[in-house]
Design a protein around this motif. Structure first.
Motif, PDB file in Angstrom:
ATOM      1  N   GLU A 138       0.820  -1.214   0.000  1.00 56.90           N
ATOM      2  CA  GLU A 138       0.000   0.000   0.000  1.00 56.90           C
ATOM      3  C   GLU A 138       0.855   1.265   0.000  1.00 56.90           C
ATOM      4  O   GLU A 138       0.394   2.321  -0.456  1.00 56.90           O
ATOM      5  N   GLN A 139       2.074   1.160   0.506  1.00 60.41           N
ATOM      6  CA  GLN A 139       2.955   2.324   0.563  1.00 60.41           C
ATOM      7  C   GLN A 139       3.719   2.562  -0.742  1.00 60.41           C
ATOM      8  O   GLN A 139       4.309   3.625  -0.923  1.00 60.41           O
ATOM      9  N   LEU A 140       3.701   1.594  -1.636  1.00 58.40           N
ATOM     10  CA  LEU A 140       4.531   1.669  -2.840  1.00 58.40           C
ATOM     11  C   LEU A 140       3.832   2.426  -3.962  1.00 58.40           C
ATOM     12  O   LEU A 140       3.704   1.956  -5.086  1.00 58.40           O
ATOM     13  N   THR A 141       3.418   3.639  -3.656  1.00 57.51           N
ATOM     14  CA  THR A 141       2.645   4.433  -4.611  1.00 57.51           C
ATOM     15  C   THR A 141       3.496   5.000  -5.743  1.00 57.51           C
ATOM     16  O   THR A 141       2.957   5.344  -6.795  1.00 57.51           O
ATOM     17  N   SER A 142       4.806   5.098  -5.529  1.00 57.05           N
ATOM     18  CA  SER A 142       5.640   5.802  -6.506  1.00 57.05           C
ATOM     19  C   SER A 142       6.628   4.900  -7.235  1.00 57.05           C
ATOM     20  O   SER A 142       7.647   5.373  -7.737  1.00 57.05           O
ATOM     21  N   LEU A 143       6.314   3.616  -7.326  1.00 52.87           N
ATOM     22  CA  LEU A 143       7.216   2.735  -8.073  1.00 52.87           C
ATOM     23  C   LEU A 143       7.278   3.152  -9.538  1.00 52.87           C
ATOM     24  O   LEU A 143       6.311   3.680 -10.098  1.00 52.87           O
ATOM     25  N   ASN A 144       8.421   2.892 -10.150  1.00 60.13           N
ATOM     26  CA  ASN A 144       8.611   3.182 -11.569  1.00 60.13           C
ATOM     27  C   ASN A 144       7.994   2.051 -12.383  1.00 60.13           C
ATOM     28  O   ASN A 144       8.445   0.910 -12.296  1.00 60.13           O
TER      29      ASN A 144
ATOM     30  N   LEU B 164       1.043  -8.992  -8.733  1.00 57.40           N
ATOM     31  CA  LEU B 164       0.003  -8.360  -9.543  1.00 57.40           C
ATOM     32  C   LEU B 164      -1.309  -8.241  -8.767  1.00 57.40           C
ATOM     33  O   LEU B 164      -1.987  -7.206  -8.831  1.00 57.40           O
ATOM     34  N   TYR B 165      -1.663  -9.284  -8.055  1.00 61.23           N
ATOM     35  CA  TYR B 165      -2.896  -9.249  -7.262  1.00 61.23           C
ATOM     36  C   TYR B 165      -2.837  -8.121  -6.234  1.00 61.23           C
ATOM     37  O   TYR B 165      -3.784  -7.333  -6.098  1.00 61.23           O
ATOM     38  N   MET B 166      -1.743  -8.019  -5.512  1.00 64.28           N
ATOM     39  CA  MET B 166      -1.623  -6.983  -4.487  1.00 64.28           C
ATOM     40  C   MET B 166      -1.601  -5.590  -5.091  1.00 64.28           C
ATOM     41  O   MET B 166      -2.233  -4.661  -4.570  1.00 64.28           O
ATOM     42  N   ALA B 167      -0.866  -5.426  -6.194  1.00 65.49           N
ATOM     43  CA  ALA B 167      -0.761  -4.105  -6.827  1.00 65.49           C
ATOM     44  C   ALA B 167      -2.118  -3.634  -7.329  1.00 65.49           C
ATOM     45  O   ALA B 167      -2.490  -2.462  -7.165  1.00 65.49           O
ATOM     46  N   GLU B 168      -2.879  -4.539  -7.937  1.00 63.53           N
ATOM     47  CA  GLU B 168      -4.211  -4.168  -8.423  1.00 63.53           C
ATOM     48  C   GLU B 168      -5.147  -3.859  -7.253  1.00 63.53           C
ATOM     49  O   GLU B 168      -5.905  -2.882  -7.302  1.00 63.53           O
ATOM     50  N   LYS B 169      -5.079  -4.663  -6.220  1.00 64.29           N
ATOM     51  CA  LYS B 169      -5.933  -4.444  -5.049  1.00 64.29           C
ATOM     52  C   LYS B 169      -5.629  -3.093  -4.393  1.00 64.29           C
ATOM     53  O   LYS B 169      -6.536  -2.389  -3.940  1.00 64.29           O
TER      54      LYS B 169
END
Length: 254
Positions: A177-183, A204-209
Motif C-alpha cells: 500500500e505504501q509503494l505508490t511511486s514505483l517506476n 500483480l494481485y496486491m498491486a491491483e488491489k
C-alpha cells in the motif's frame, strides 16, 4: 611492539571503518602477515569474530558496515535486499519481533560464519536466489561507505519470495500500500525477469488491489503467466483472474 609494527597498527586502526570488519585475506594482501595479526590480537587491539575475520576490540559492530567491508575486501557483490532495502529507501517500516533483521542477498557460494554473529546491531539474514534473470539495484550512501541495495521493485519481489519463512502475505500487503511511486518501467522489467509464478501473480494481485496508478501501465501479456492454478495458502479465497488462492484476511481487507 616495535616502531614499525606500531606504525602499521596505527594505519590499520585509522583506515578501518568504525563498526566494520577486517578480513584476513585482504589484510595479508595489504602487507599484514599472519604473525603480525596474531600480535595485534594477543595485544588486545583486534578480536576474532569468526575464522579469518576480525574487528577492532570493543567496537560496536554495524551490520551495514560489515556487508560493505565484506564486498570491498573480498571482491564479492552482496546487496541489502527485501524489506531492509525498502526501509533504507524510505518505503517501509516493517518491524519484526525481536532484534532488527538485515536481509542480505549473497551471490552463490559459502558466505562464512561471520554472518551468524550476535555482535551486530542487526541480525544478518543471508539468502540466495536464482529466480531473477537480472537484478535491479541502486546505491545507498551510508556513513563513509556506499552499499548496493535492491531497487524498491526488486525488493518487494524478494519479500514475496521469502514467504512464509520470513514474511506473511498480510504484512506484505501493508507494505504494498505504501509503494505508490514505483517506476512502472522498472516494475515491468522486474516482473519479466522473475521466473517464479507465485511471486509474479501475488505481486500483480496486491498491486491491483492497492489501486496503484502504475499497475495500469503494465503489459501483463509479456509477463509469461501460466494457466496453472496455485494454492498459496490453505482455507483461502480463490482469485480466478490470477489463478491463485490468497489468505481470506487479505481478500477481505479493504
Amino acid at each position: 611492539m616495535g616502531i614499525a609494527t606500531t606504525s602499521k597498527l596505527n594505519n590499520l586502526l585509522s583506515e578501518s571503518l568504525p563498526g566494520g570488519l577486517l578480513f584476513a585475506g585482504w589484510l595479508r594482501n595489504e602487507g599484514y602477515s599472519s604473525q603480525l595479526l596474531k600480535k595485534y590480537r594477543d595485544s588486545g587491539w583486534l578480536e576474532g569474530l569468526a575464522r579469518g575475520v576480525m574487528y577492532r576490540r570493543n567496537d560496536n559492530l554495524s551490520a551495514l558496515t560489515a556487508v560493505y567491508c565484506y564486498n570491498h575486501q573480498t571482491g564479492n557483490n552482496a546487496r541489502v535486499a527485501a524489506h531492509s532495502a525498502l526501509e533504507l529507501l524510505g518505503f517501509s517500516h516493517y518491524v519484526p519481533m525481536g532484534k532488527p533483521r538485515l536481509m542480505v542477498a549473497f551471490e552463490s557460494g559459502s558466505v562464512g560464519d561471520w554472518v551468524k554473529s550476535e555482535k551486530f546491531d542487526m541480525t544478518i539474514v543471508p539468502f540466495h536466489t536464482e529466480i531473477f534473470k537480472k537484478t535491479l539495484a541502486q546505491s545507498y550512501q551510508g556513513n563513509n561507505f556506499t552499499l548496493k541495495i535492491s531497487s524498491p521493485e526488486q525488493a518487494f519481489l524478494e519479500c514475496l519470495l521469502l514467504v512464509p519463512d520470513y514474511y506473511n502475505y498480510m504484512d506484505l500487503y501493508y507494505i504494498m500500500e505504501q509503494l505508490t511511486s514505483l517506476n512502472p518501467e522498472n516494475v515491468q522489467i522486474a516482473l519479466e525477469g522473475t521466473s517464479s509464478q507465485r511471486v509474479k501473480r501475488m505481486f500483480l494481485y496486491m498491486a491491483e488491489k492497492a489501486g496503484h496508478y502504475w499497475f495500469d501501465m503494465l503489459d501483463v501479456d509479456k509477463l509469461g503467466l501460466s494457466s496453472s492454478k496455485m494454492k498459496l495458502v490453505d482455507n483461502g479465497v480463490y482469485i480466478s483472474k490470477y489463478r491463485i488462492t490468497v489468505p481470506k484476511e487479505l481478500n477481505d481487507y479493504e
